[in-house]
Design a protein around this motif. Structure first.
Motif, mmCIF file in Angstrom:
data_model
loop_
_atom_site.group_PDB
_atom_site.id
_atom_site.type_symbol
_atom_site.label_atom_id
_atom_site.label_comp_id
_atom_site.label_asym_id
_atom_site.label_seq_id
_atom_site.Cartn_x
_atom_site.Cartn_y
_atom_site.Cartn_z
ATOM 1 N N ALA A 1 45.315 50.274 61.986
ATOM 2 C CA ALA A 1 46.246 50.159 60.863
ATOM 3 C C ALA A 1 45.631 49.492 59.644
ATOM 4 O O ALA A 1 46.119 49.671 58.527
ATOM 5 N N MET A 2 44.558 48.722 59.829
ATOM 6 C CA MET A 2 44.003 48.025 58.669
ATOM 7 C C MET A 2 43.347 48.996 57.698
ATOM 8 O O MET A 2 43.250 48.706 56.500
ATOM 9 N N GLY A 3 42.907 50.162 58.173
ATOM 10 C CA GLY A 3 42.245 51.122 57.296
ATOM 11 C C GLY A 3 43.110 51.612 56.154
ATOM 12 O O GLY A 3 42.735 51.492 54.980
ATOM 13 N N PRO A 4 44.295 52.181 56.450
ATOM 14 C CA PRO A 4 45.148 52.683 55.374
ATOM 15 C C PRO A 4 45.634 51.601 54.417
ATOM 16 O O PRO A 4 46.003 51.895 53.284
ATOM 17 N N ILE A 5 45.654 50.338 54.878
ATOM 18 C CA ILE A 5 46.109 49.254 54.015
ATOM 19 C C ILE A 5 44.947 48.655 53.217
ATOM 20 O O ILE A 5 45.019 48.515 51.989
ATOM 21 N N LEU A 6 43.855 48.299 53.897
ATOM 22 C CA LEU A 6 42.753 47.616 53.231
ATOM 23 C C LEU A 6 41.865 48.568 52.433
ATOM 24 O O LEU A 6 41.261 48.167 51.437
ATOM 25 N N GLY A 7 41.772 49.834 52.866
ATOM 26 C CA GLY A 7 40.922 50.788 52.160
ATOM 27 C C GLY A 7 41.257 50.901 50.681
ATOM 28 O O GLY A 7 40.388 50.712 49.815
ATOM 29 N N PRO A 8 42.517 51.204 50.325
ATOM 30 C CA PRO A 8 42.870 51.301 48.911
ATOM 31 C C PRO A 8 42.759 49.980 48.157
ATOM 32 O O PRO A 8 42.705 49.973 46.929
ATOM 33 N N VAL A 9 42.753 48.849 48.879
ATOM 34 C CA VAL A 9 42.643 47.538 48.232
ATOM 35 C C VAL A 9 41.179 47.188 47.964
ATOM 36 O O VAL A 9 40.816 46.729 46.875
ATOM 37 N N PRO B 1 39.048 49.469 44.808
ATOM 38 C CA PRO B 1 38.882 49.090 43.400
ATOM 39 C C PRO B 1 37.935 47.915 43.184
ATOM 40 O O PRO B 1 37.268 47.840 42.158
ATOM 41 N N VAL B 2 37.882 46.990 44.156
ATOM 42 C CA VAL B 2 36.983 45.842 44.025
ATOM 43 C C VAL B 2 35.528 46.315 44.026
ATOM 44 O O VAL B 2 34.737 45.986 43.126
ATOM 45 N N ALA B 3 35.168 47.111 45.045
ATOM 46 C CA ALA B 3 33.800 47.622 45.134
ATOM 47 C C ALA B 3 33.519 48.628 44.025
ATOM 48 O O ALA B 3 32.447 48.612 43.408
ATOM 49 N N GLY B 4 34.493 49.505 43.766
ATOM 50 C CA GLY B 4 34.300 50.538 42.753
ATOM 51 C C GLY B 4 34.134 49.986 41.360
ATOM 52 O O GLY B 4 33.390 50.546 40.540
ATOM 53 N N GLY B 5 34.818 48.895 41.041
ATOM 54 C CA GLY B 5 34.726 48.310 39.709
ATOM 55 C C GLY B 5 33.314 47.855 39.394
ATOM 56 O O GLY B 5 32.748 48.204 38.351
ATOM 57 N N TYR B 6 32.700 47.092 40.308
ATOM 58 C CA TYR B 6 31.340 46.604 40.087
ATOM 59 C C TYR B 6 30.314 47.729 40.194
ATOM 60 O O TYR B 6 29.333 47.771 39.445
ATOM 61 N N LEU B 7 30.535 48.655 41.142
ATOM 62 C CA LEU B 7 29.575 49.739 41.344
ATOM 63 C C LEU B 7 29.543 50.680 40.143
ATOM 64 O O LEU B 7 28.469 51.092 39.687
ATOM 65 N N SER B 8 30.709 51.030 39.629
ATOM 66 C CA SER B 8 30.772 51.912 38.458
ATOM 67 C C SER B 8 30.147 51.249 37.238
ATOM 68 O O SER B 8 29.465 51.902 36.445
ATOM 69 N N GLN B 9 30.389 49.968 37.104
ATOM 70 C CA GLN B 9 29.844 49.231 35.972
ATOM 71 C C GLN B 9 28.321 49.160 36.042
ATOM 72 O O GLN B 9 27.627 49.246 35.015
ATOM 73 N N VAL C 1 38.212 42.468 37.183
ATOM 74 C CA VAL C 1 39.625 42.783 37.396
ATOM 75 C C VAL C 1 39.874 43.343 38.798
ATOM 76 O O VAL C 1 40.990 43.231 39.332
ATOM 77 N N GLY C 2 38.843 43.911 39.421
ATOM 78 C CA GLY C 2 39.008 44.412 40.788
ATOM 79 C C GLY C 2 39.350 43.320 41.772
ATOM 80 O O GLY C 2 39.985 43.582 42.810
ATOM 81 N N LEU C 3 38.953 42.075 41.450
ATOM 82 C CA LEU C 3 39.232 40.956 42.350
ATOM 83 C C LEU C 3 40.728 40.671 42.443
ATOM 84 O O LEU C 3 41.175 40.045 43.415
ATOM 85 N N ALA C 4 41.486 41.109 41.443
ATOM 86 C CA ALA C 4 42.928 40.874 41.471
ATOM 87 C C ALA C 4 43.594 41.602 42.631
ATOM 88 O O ALA C 4 44.682 41.223 43.072
ATOM 89 N N TYR C 5 42.940 42.646 43.136
ATOM 90 C CA TYR C 5 43.504 43.411 44.250
ATOM 91 C C TYR C 5 43.366 42.675 45.580
ATOM 92 O O TYR C 5 43.967 43.078 46.579
ATOM 93 N N LEU C 6 42.558 41.626 45.604
ATOM 94 C CA LEU C 6 42.318 40.923 46.866
ATOM 95 C C LEU C 6 43.570 40.226 47.394
ATOM 96 O O LEU C 6 43.662 39.941 48.582
ATOM 97 N N GLY C 7 44.522 39.925 46.515
ATOM 98 C CA GLY C 7 45.767 39.313 46.979
ATOM 99 C C GLY C 7 46.471 40.190 47.994
ATOM 100 O O GLY C 7 46.949 39.716 49.038
ATOM 101 N N ILE C 8 46.525 41.495 47.708
ATOM 102 C CA ILE C 8 47.139 42.439 48.644
ATOM 103 C C ILE C 8 46.357 42.461 49.952
ATOM 104 O O ILE C 8 46.936 42.484 51.041
ATOM 105 N N GLY C 9 45.025 42.422 49.836
ATOM 106 C CA GLY C 9 44.199 42.459 51.035
ATOM 107 C C GLY C 9 44.369 41.232 51.905
ATOM 108 O O GLY C 9 44.437 41.336 53.134
ATOM 109 N N ILE C 10 44.453 40.059 51.277
ATOM 110 C CA ILE C 10 44.625 38.815 52.043
ATOM 111 C C ILE C 10 45.962 38.821 52.771
ATOM 112 O O ILE C 10 46.060 38.462 53.951
#
Length: 496
Positions: free
Chosen positions: A205-213, A216-224, A342-351
């Protein structure tokens, strides 16, 4: 030649009649292994068809319920990893859309948004085919084929020459990527008895929840740092590695497939064409395919409890994507965070999700056992649902805290606390419903979860256009108190 209990190669009888199939369905529960009342004692009281092929007793090592702990663990970890990686594709690419718009000279904001959400549309189509195919051909081959297709189309996304091809490639990547969400829970249910299933499903169950969270954190830094195409290259490399390892660690676990393989082998060895699996429903392959292909849709239409639970979870899950449309803007404009940070803001949902995961992992199975003893000793799927009640309160509370504090520009930690409450409530809802559907529909769990996934993905893609009301919060109480009555209602008696 000696034959063990439950298997016979003598006699000559026609294909199972509808009455015989019904008797088999009524008396046989493939979940029951050595830790539960076994069906061999029940069936021994009734006349046995000598042509029925069953497990070689309740301790048969070929039965996935009796696999070793290490074999189960390897398969469960592989399924959990796949289920974590494919949801990353839904959101990891999102921070790079700004760069993509510039590269492809896109002027339509609708088109730039669609290239992200089209992945979820693939999530809505894929399960309708993947679930029935897994119930016909088994889990393992579907996992392997979908894993390869996912890697191929992710690579194609990385080299897409223009926006049209990228949209098509992301759609098919989404279709293939929906596989672990569709049959993952059912595959885990194949290996674990009901009393031990909750903890195993929590890893899935952690996949569908943590994946989308995490995306954006990884994608933000990687895209930049490397550009938007590298988000797909990284996904392809990680998924390719898991695809190779899964080929060796995920074994076939679907009981009807295993027993049919056993029956086929015995028919060849004995020359008796009438031997059949105890789970054979008496349908030809073509009839079985046509019947199975519409099963997820039938569940959404004719099973009230599937409709209600899927709708509720879809709305709760949709809040995540509703939040995705505002978090970046809120923390860049209100709190002046950088595009990478700004991707770090998504970590609240993950925690919040991780906390809920740890709580349910430790309590789901023990709660089932407690309520079973309290109500007379018969385990019921509804005993999985009580955690939804606090979850239903946490979701709107988290959204209120996030919206109110962000509007008044309080310290940035306060809206993140609000999103963590949302993540906790969302996990409580998502995981309990997934486990409930598996417990309630056993061998058709993949179709039930597919119905849930289809609706959830559609709402996840479309919910940002509208906001559901708090009035849905009392529904978990209704599900717990009246779930069994709804599940067994006259409307729900359609053959699946």
């Amino acid at each position: 030649m000696e034959h063990s209990e439950g298997t016979s190669v003598s006699g000559s009888t026609p294909r199972a009649s509808s009455h015989e199939v019904q008797r088999i369905n009524d008396t046989l529960d493939i979940e029951k292994g050595r830790e539960s009342e076994n069906t061999y004692e029940v069936q021994s009281k009734q006349p046995q068809d000598p042509n029925i092929v069953d497990w070689d007793g309740p301790d048969d090592p070929e039965n996935p319920l009796n696999w070793s702990k290490s074999k189960k663990l390897k398969a469960t970890v592989s399924i959990a990893l796949i289920t974590l990686l494919t949801p990353l594709g839904s959101s990891m690419f999102a921070p790079g859309v700004i760069e993509l718009v510039q590269d492809f000279h896109i002027t339509s904001t609708l088109l730039s948004s669609f290239v992200v959400s089209v992945y979820l549309l693939g999530y809505s189509i894929g399960p309708l085919l993947i679930a029935p195919l897994s119930e016909i051909y088994g889990r393992r081959i579907i996992f392997n084929v979908c894993n390869v297709i996912y890697v191929v189309f992710t690579i194609l996304c990385a080299v897409a020459p223009e926006i049209g091809s990228l949209i098509v490639f992301r759609f098919f990547a989404g279709c293939a990527g929906s596989c672990p969400l569709t049959i993952g829970a059912g595959s885990i249910a194949d290996m674990y008895v009901r009393e031990r299933r909750g903890r195993a499903i929590s890893s899935w169950a952690m996949g569908p929840i943590l994946g989308p969270v995490v995306g954006p954190v990884a994608g933000g830094y990687l895209s930049q740092a490397k550009g938007w195409r590298w988000t797909f290259w990284v996904l392809a490399m990680a998924s390719g590695a898991v695809t190779i390892s899964s080929y060796f660690t995920i074994k076939e676990s679907y009981a009807p497939t295993l027993l049919e393989k056993k029956a086929k082998k015995l028919r060849k060895e004995t020359g008796n064409p009438n031997l059949r699996s105890v789970l054979d429903r008496g349908k030809t392959p073509r009839e079985l395919f046509m019947f199975s292909i519409v099963r997820p849709v039938k569940m959404l239409v004719f099973s009230p409890i599937v409709i209600m639970l899927s709708t509720y979870v879809a709305l709760v899950y949709g809040y995540l994507y509703l939040l995705f449309t505002t978090i970046s803007e809120v923390f860049t404009e209100q709190y002046h965070w950088s595009q990478g940070s700004v991707g770090l803001a998504y970590l609240g949902i993950g925690i919040g999700s991780l906390f809920g995961l740890s709580v349910l992992s430790a309590t789901s199975d023990s709660l089932l056992k407690f309520l079973t003893r309290k109500h007379g000793g018969e385990p019921k799927p509804e005993y999985r649902l009580p955690p939804m009640i606090p979850g239903a309160l946490l979701v709107p509370s988290g959204l209120f805290i996030y919206g109110w504090t962000a509007y008044y520009r309080t310290h940035w930690i306060v809206p993140i606390i609000g999103t963590s409450l949302l993540g906790l409530g969302m996990l409580l809802s998502f995981m309990t419903v997934s486990t409930y559907l598996v417990d309630a529909y056993t061998i058709y769990a993949a179709s039930a979860v597919a119905a849930n996934t289809v609706l959830r993905s559609l709402v996840g893609a479309l919910l940002p256009l509208a906001g559901p009301r708090l009035a849905f919060s009392p529904l978990p109480i209704i599900f717990y108190l009246y779930g069994e009555r709804i599940r067994k209602s006259r409307l729900a008696q359609v053959e699946f």
